[in-house]
Design a protein around this motif. Structure first.
Motif, PDB file in Angstrom:
ATOM      1  N   GLN B  60       7.609  20.336 -30.785  1.00 36.63           N
ATOM      2  CA  GLN B  60       7.870  21.366 -31.804  1.00 36.63           C
ATOM      3  C   GLN B  60       6.664  21.751 -32.398  1.00 36.63           C
ATOM      4  OE1 GLN B  60      11.591  20.746 -33.962  1.00 36.63           O
ATOM      5  NE2 GLN B  60      12.739  20.352 -31.920  1.00 36.63           N
ATOM      6  N   ALA B  61       5.756  20.601 -32.874  1.00 32.33           N
ATOM      7  CA  ALA B  61       4.866  21.041 -33.768  1.00 32.33           C
ATOM      8  C   ALA B  61       3.616  21.545 -32.598  1.00 32.33           C
ATOM      9  CB  ALA B  61       4.222  19.593 -34.097  1.00 32.33           C
ATOM     10  N   PHE B  62       3.655  21.130 -31.359  1.00 26.55           N
ATOM     11  CA  PHE B  62       2.750  21.718 -30.391  1.00 26.55           C
ATOM     12  C   PHE B  62       2.953  23.338 -30.286  1.00 26.55           C
ATOM     13  CE2 PHE B  62       2.197  23.025 -25.950  1.00 26.55           C
ATOM     14  CZ  PHE B  62       0.572  22.799 -25.921  1.00 26.55           C
ATOM     15  N   ILE B  63       4.351  23.482 -30.012  1.00 26.38           N
ATOM     16  CA  ILE B  63       4.815  24.875 -30.051  1.00 26.38           C
ATOM     17  C   ILE B  63       4.436  25.607 -30.918  1.00 26.38           C
ATOM     18  CG2 ILE B  63       6.687  26.297 -29.785  1.00 26.38           C
ATOM     19  CD1 ILE B  63       7.861  23.877 -27.857  1.00 26.38           C
ATOM     20  N   LYS B  64       4.557  25.094 -32.147  1.00 32.51           N
ATOM     21  CA  LYS B  64       4.344  26.094 -33.508  1.00 32.51           C
ATOM     22  C   LYS B  64       2.902  26.236 -33.549  1.00 32.51           C
ATOM     23  CE  LYS B  64       4.877  25.966 -38.428  1.00 32.51           C
ATOM     24  NZ  LYS B  64       4.829  24.750 -39.650  1.00 32.51           N
ATOM     25  N   ALA B  65       1.923  24.972 -33.078  1.00 33.39           N
ATOM     26  CA  ALA B  65       0.418  25.620 -33.326  1.00 33.39           C
ATOM     27  C   ALA B  65       0.272  26.368 -32.251  1.00 33.39           C
ATOM     28  CB  ALA B  65      -0.143  24.258 -32.921  1.00 33.39           C
ATOM     29  N   VAL B  66       0.711  26.617 -30.945  1.00 34.12           N
ATOM     30  CA  VAL B  66       0.561  27.769 -29.921  1.00 34.12           C
ATOM     31  C   VAL B  66       0.614  28.907 -30.488  1.00 34.12           C
ATOM     32  CG1 VAL B  66       1.120  28.605 -27.623  1.00 34.12           C
ATOM     33  CG2 VAL B  66       0.795  26.012 -27.951  1.00 34.12           C
ATOM     34  N   GLY B  67       1.732  29.150 -31.304  1.00 31.74           N
ATOM     35  CA  GLY B  67       2.159  30.504 -31.947  1.00 31.74           C
ATOM     36  C   GLY B  67       1.193  30.865 -32.887  1.00 31.74           C
ATOM     37  N   GLU B  68       0.642  29.772 -33.822  1.00 25.90           N
ATOM     38  CA  GLU B  68      -0.316  30.084 -34.815  1.00 25.90           C
ATOM     39  C   GLU B  68      -1.489  30.499 -34.398  1.00 25.90           C
ATOM     40  OE1 GLU B  68       0.236  26.672 -37.475  1.00 25.90           O
ATOM     41  OE2 GLU B  68       1.942  27.407 -38.282  1.00 25.90           O
ATOM     42  N   ARG B  69      -1.952  29.622 -33.428  1.00 22.95           N
ATOM     43  CA  ARG B  69      -3.561  29.734 -32.878  1.00 22.95           C
ATOM     44  C   ARG B  69      -3.501  31.045 -32.074  1.00 22.95           C
ATOM     45  NH1 ARG B  69      -6.325  24.766 -32.771  1.00 22.95           N
ATOM     46  NH2 ARG B  69      -5.452  23.847 -34.640  1.00 22.95           N
ATOM     47  N   GLY B  70      -2.508  31.338 -31.455  1.00 24.41           N
ATOM     48  CA  GLY B  70      -2.867  32.569 -30.462  1.00 24.41           C
ATOM     49  C   GLY B  70      -2.276  34.034 -31.099  1.00 24.41           C
ATOM     50  N   GLY B  71      -1.265  33.554 -32.108  1.00 24.48           N
ATOM     51  CA  GLY B  71      -0.755  34.961 -32.789  1.00 24.48           C
ATOM     52  C   GLY B  71       0.476  35.385 -31.953  1.00 24.48           C
ATOM     53  N   TYR B  72       0.823  34.290 -31.177  1.00 23.61           N
ATOM     54  CA  TYR B  72       2.143  34.784 -30.347  1.00 23.61           C
ATOM     55  C   TYR B  72       3.511  34.533 -30.809  1.00 23.61           C
ATOM     56  CZ  TYR B  72      -1.441  34.260 -26.641  1.00 23.61           C
ATOM     57  OH  TYR B  72      -2.843  34.280 -25.907  1.00 23.61           O
ATOM     58  N   LYS B  73       4.479  35.140 -30.473  1.00 22.47           N
ATOM     59  CA  LYS B  73       5.819  35.124 -30.824  1.00 22.47           C
ATOM     60  C   LYS B  73       6.351  34.259 -29.828  1.00 22.47           C
ATOM     61  CE  LYS B  73      10.321  37.044 -31.689  1.00 22.47           C
ATOM     62  NZ  LYS B  73      10.961  38.254 -31.466  1.00 22.47           N
ATOM     63  N   LEU B  74       6.725  32.790 -30.080  1.00 25.96           N
ATOM     64  CA  LEU B  74       7.358  31.871 -29.247  1.00 25.96           C
ATOM     65  C   LEU B  74       8.706  32.058 -29.094  1.00 25.96           C
ATOM     66  CD1 LEU B  74       5.459  29.985 -27.558  1.00 25.96           C
ATOM     67  CD2 LEU B  74       4.478  30.506 -29.695  1.00 25.96           C
ATOM     68  N   GLU B  75       9.138  32.097 -27.981  1.00 24.30           N
ATOM     69  CA  GLU B  75      10.670  32.572 -27.481  1.00 24.30           C
ATOM     70  C   GLU B  75      11.429  31.334 -26.801  1.00 24.30           C
ATOM     71  OE1 GLU B  75      12.517  36.841 -26.726  1.00 24.30           O
ATOM     72  OE2 GLU B  75      12.299  35.630 -24.743  1.00 24.30           O
ATOM     73  N   PRO B  76      12.161  30.662 -27.439  1.00 21.18           N
ATOM     74  CA  PRO B  76      12.850  29.356 -26.658  1.00 21.18           C
ATOM     75  C   PRO B  76      13.799  29.857 -25.518  1.00 21.18           C
ATOM     76  CG  PRO B  76      13.897  29.628 -28.943  1.00 21.18           C
ATOM     77  CD  PRO B  76      12.781  30.789 -28.650  1.00 21.18           C
ATOM     78  N   LYS B  77      13.517  29.206 -24.369  1.00 23.60           N
ATOM     79  CA  LYS B  77      14.641  29.321 -23.145  1.00 23.60           C
ATOM     80  C   LYS B  77      15.436  27.926 -23.018  1.00 23.60           C
ATOM     81  CE  LYS B  77      13.482  33.747 -22.653  1.00 23.60           C
ATOM     82  NZ  LYS B  77      14.253  34.936 -22.752  1.00 23.60           N
ATOM     83  N   GLU B  78      16.572  28.125 -22.425  1.00 23.65           N
ATOM     84  CA  GLU B  78      17.402  26.970 -22.417  1.00 23.65           C
ATOM     85  C   GLU B  78      16.754  26.328 -20.875  1.00 23.65           C
ATOM     86  OE1 GLU B  78      20.311  25.641 -23.765  1.00 23.65           O
ATOM     87  OE2 GLU B  78      20.085  27.598 -25.193  1.00 23.65           O
ATOM     88  N   ALA B  79      17.039  25.037 -21.163  1.00 21.06           N
ATOM     89  CA  ALA B  79      16.309  24.211 -19.976  1.00 21.06           C
ATOM     90  C   ALA B  79      17.012  24.423 -18.510  1.00 21.06           C
ATOM     91  CB  ALA B  79      16.522  22.855 -20.244  1.00 21.06           C
ATOM     92  N   GLY B  80      18.054  24.941 -18.628  1.00 23.29           N
ATOM     93  CA  GLY B  80      18.644  25.273 -17.283  1.00 23.29           C
ATOM     94  C   GLY B  80      18.168  26.742 -16.655  1.00 23.29           C
ATOM     95  N   ALA B  81      17.545  27.275 -17.680  1.00 26.11           N
ATOM     96  CA  ALA B  81      16.959  28.663 -17.189  1.00 26.11           C
ATOM     97  C   ALA B  81      15.631  28.683 -16.450  1.00 26.11           C
ATOM     98  CB  ALA B  81      16.830  29.567 -18.349  1.00 26.11           C
ATOM     99  N   LEU B  82      14.990  27.378 -16.259  1.00 27.60           N
ATOM    100  CA  LEU B  82      13.590  27.234 -15.608  1.00 27.60           C
ATOM    101  C   LEU B  82      13.613  28.147 -14.380  1.00 27.60           C
ATOM    102  CD1 LEU B  82      10.878  26.030 -15.661  1.00 27.60           C
ATOM    103  CD2 LEU B  82      12.005  23.849 -14.609  1.00 27.60           C
ATOM    104  N   ASP B  83      14.429  27.855 -13.286  1.00 32.87           N
ATOM    105  CA  ASP B  83      14.212  28.459 -12.110  1.00 32.87           C
ATOM    106  C   ASP B  83      14.259  29.932 -12.282  1.00 32.87           C
ATOM    107  OD1 ASP B  83      14.107  25.888 -10.832  1.00 32.87           O
ATOM    108  OD2 ASP B  83      16.272  25.696 -10.159  1.00 32.87           O
ATOM    109  N   GLU B  84      15.305  30.273 -13.108  1.00 30.73           N
ATOM    110  CA  GLU B  84      15.471  32.022 -13.088  1.00 30.73           C
ATOM    111  C   GLU B  84      14.096  32.568 -13.739  1.00 30.73           C
ATOM    112  OE1 GLU B  84      18.171  32.852 -16.239  1.00 30.73           O
ATOM    113  OE2 GLU B  84      17.025  35.025 -16.218  1.00 30.73           O
ATOM    114  N   GLN B  85      13.457  31.793 -14.784  1.00 27.25           N
ATOM    115  CA  GLN B  85      12.235  32.197 -15.399  1.00 27.25           C
ATOM    116  C   GLN B  85      11.102  32.311 -14.278  1.00 27.25           C
ATOM    117  OE1 GLN B  85      11.589  32.767 -18.886  1.00 27.25           O
ATOM    118  NE2 GLN B  85      13.841  33.335 -18.872  1.00 27.25           N
TER     119      GLN B  85
END
Lengths: 307, 384
Positions: B60-85
């Protein structure tokens, strides 16, 4: 009075097409001179040369006592040229158009304002001064087209077919304007292919055809010299005119018949006697004065207009 | 006479709505459109979908850091949605997907058996992949530095020595040399101002050809007006129009987008020279063409070709070297360069003389051609 225009041996060609050949005539000061001829006869070319728009190939032209070639700038100050087309800014009002053309003719300030009011009154459009020209009828545009050439009080006004395609009201206005100019001592050069206009307005005329002047002089002089009198007869419906052996050829005209003859009184008497004998109902029987139409026909063998 | 002709021309322009559209509304529309598109790229928040299969505090700290460094909005997806994504990316419906694999966190602190994995699924054509990948690599470098630091500490290296060892031998110092930062507005506002100044030529062609065909040019020749007054009167009118147009567009850029106009005198002189150049070339085209359509074609060639080559639509550095050389032969290049010298580099009058000289040369060439051809134009007007 002298001559406002003197032309001798005027010639002009466009490439290998000859527009004018050895044209010559004179226009008396203060007169209205008609230049009569069919389309393509050379009227506009003559007028453009007189206005300084075209240079002649040869010939001598004096306008208002000045040599056209050498003193063109001084001539321009004293002439008003009305082109055949509507040469106005349609998006501008009548007053704005007149302001512009007045300034281009060297009139300015209060004098220009008062002249604009005067010419608008003269052409009968004083109440439309602020309206855009594009909202005007064809006849009203023609009147403003003329007004734009009058602002600097020219001594000579050159009108190139100013009544083409206009309504009777505008035509009458233009006729009155021309008569008014004549009264004010302005010389008018008027080109047209309408013979009745020349007969109604002009003192003198030149008949021009295929780039040549085929007759010129006073209106009556030309009619006397080249015109032929005729006798016109109109009978009740269904009746035929009596034959006139040896007195002339009977031709249909309008709702009756006509016989061109050098002895109109003799023809009139013969026709009246024949109608009385055959008990025909005469609606009209008269000697018809020679017209420019018959003059043109006798000189060229063709009619002036197709319509 | 010259002023009377110019005043008549201004009255006509005020009556023609089309001229307002071409000369003011359309360039303002372009400035607003392209200023908004290119000016807001840095301000837009890009959404990056992710699936956290580890679900640990470290992930979770890593994901937060990605958002802060890149100015991105991180959007969580369900684990089961991997193939669909992944299917969505393959179908071009989605650009990227970040997947934090199970076990993320182990080994981040230097445990010898631990390995944390992050997967970046991406559409090869997406502009987002490169920047996101850079952010991830930077974070990976930081983890590596932290790991080395921990190892050095464990080896008993003192803190000052550890800091010295961890320092990069390469030092980068940013030293901006421009008065103002170059951005989309400093490109778009002067660019479209320069481009649309040349559109005044369309109105000039309409006037010259319109007057000729209506018989007005011929009629005026029967008045006291001299032929050269007619040419100068119309030129003066459109010179005024071009100056007002430039002033309006630059003012719009200043008040609507905060464009720094720089030295007012230099800007005014450049605007004047640009207007003389645009209308001077316009006179040449008017005298060369025989019809309105032919004039339009010439004008399109000059305005569009000059806009592309002159770097009005995008910075000239984006073009191949050969085209950058060719650009020096179009007036738009020198006008744009002059404006950007004043606005970005803080140049004064003395600093933009090459632009002024080049524009003056183009103007002189146009006026000479116009004068050379003017007699022929008048002759054709009189014989019509």
């Amino acid at each position: 009075m002298g001559n406002a225009i003197e032309i001798e041996g005027l010639a002009k060609s466009y490439g290998d097409k000859t527009a004018l050949r050895d044209i010559g005539f004179a226009v008396r000061e203060g007169s209205c001179f008609g230049l009569l001829g069919p389309n393509g006869a050379g009227k506009s070319t003559t007028m453009k040369i007189l206005s300084g728009l075209l240079e002649p190939d040869s010939g001598r032209v004096r306008v208002l006592g000045l040599d056209l070639k050498r003193e063109h700038a001084r001539i321009r100050e004293q002439i008003g040229y009305v082109p055949q087309g509507i040469a106005l800014y349609e998006k501008l009002s009548a007053a704005d158009n007149l302001t512009f053309f007045g300034e281009m003719s060297g009139v300015r300030g209060k004098e220009l304002k008062s002249r604009i009011a005067e010419v608008l009154e003269q052409v009968g459009l004083a109440d439309r001064a602020k309206d855009q020209v594009e909202s005007f009828s064809g006849g009203m545009k023609r009147r403003i087209n003329i007004a734009a050439a009058l602002l600097h009080r020219p001594k000579l006004i050159i009108l190139d077919e100013p009544t083409v395609g206009i309504d009777p009201q505008s035509r009458n206005h233009i006729f009155e304007m021309i008569r008014g100019m004549k009264r004010d001592g302005v010389t008018v050069l008027y080109s047209t292919h309408y013979m009745e206009e020349v007969e109604a307005l002009c003192d003198d005329l030149a008949i021009i055809d295929s780039g040549r002047v085929i007759a010129h002089g006073g209106l009556n002089e030309i009619l006397d010299r080249f015109g032929t009198s005729a006798v016109y007869l109109e009978l009740a419906a269904g009746q035929q005119p009596p034959e006139l052996p040896g007195l002339g050829e009977i031709r249909p005209k309008d709702r009756g018949w006509t016989v061109e003859t050098a002895k109109p009184l003799e023809v009139l008497s013969a026709w009246a006697e024949a109608c009385r004998r055959q008990q025909l109902t005469v609606k009209q029987l008269e000697i018809v004065r020679p017209s420019l139409e018959t003059v043109f026909l006798s000189l060229t063998g063709t009619t002036l207009r197709d319509d | 006479m010259i002023l009377s002709i110019a005043i008549k021309e201004w009255k006509l322009i005020l009556k023609e709505k089309g001229a307002f559209f071409w000369l003011l509304l359309m360039p303002i529309g372009f400035i607003v459109l392209f200023g908004s598109v290119f000016g807001s790229i840095g301000k837009t928040t890009v959404t990056v979908p992710y699936i956290d299969l580890a679900g640990t505090a470290e992930s979770q700290a890593f994901i937060k850091a990605v958002g802060e460094r890149g100015g991105y909005k991180l959007e969580p997806k369900e684990a089961g949605a991997l193939d669909e994504q992944i299917t969505r990316i393959r179908d071009g419906k989605q650009s990227v997907l970040l997947v934090v694999r199970e076990g993320f966190g182990r080994g981040l602190s230097g445990a010898p058996d631990g390995k944390s994995t992050v997967e970046l699924y991406s559409d090869a054509s997406s502009e987002l992949t490169g920047p996101l990948n850079s952010v991830l690599e930077n974070l990976a470098n930081e983890y590596r530095e932290a790991k080395i630091g921990s190892a050095l500490q464990a080896a008993g290296v003192a803190e000052t020595e550890r800091s010295r060892l961890m320092e990069s031998p390469l030092v980068i110092e940013e030293k901006p040399q421009n008065a103002t930062n170059a951005n989309a507005i400093t490109q778009v506002v002067p660019g479209y101002t320069v481009m649309f100044v040349f559109f005044v030529i369309i109105s000039m062609i309409r006037r010259f050809i319109g007057d000729k065909t209506a018989g007005i040019t011929a009629r005026l020749q029967t008045t006291r007006m001299t032929p050269v007054s007619y040419l100068l009167g119309i030129w003066l009118a459109y010179l005024g129009v071009a100056i007002v147009q430039c002033a309006a567009l630059l003012s719009f850029g200043h008040f609507a987008y905060g464009l720094e106009l720089g030295d007012a005198v230099a800007t005014a002189v450049l605007v004047l020279m640009l207007a003389i150049c645009g209308t001077g070339l316009g006179l040449a085209i008017c005298m060369l063409v025989r019809s309105e359509n032919q004039g339009m074609a010439f004008t399109q060639l000059l305005t569009m070709g000059g806009a592309v080559l002159g770097g009005l639509w995008f910075p000239i550095e984006f073009m191949p070297r050969a085209l950058q050389t060719v650009a020096r032969f179009v007036p738009q290049y020198w006008a744009q360069k002059g404006f950007q010298d004043i606005m970005i580099r803080g140049a004064h009058l003395s600093g933009i003389w090459p632009s002024l000289a080049a524009l003056a040369a183009f103007a002189a060439a146009g006026i000479l051609v116009a004068l050379f051809r003017y007699k022929g134009f008048m002759k054709s007007a009189l014989s019509g």
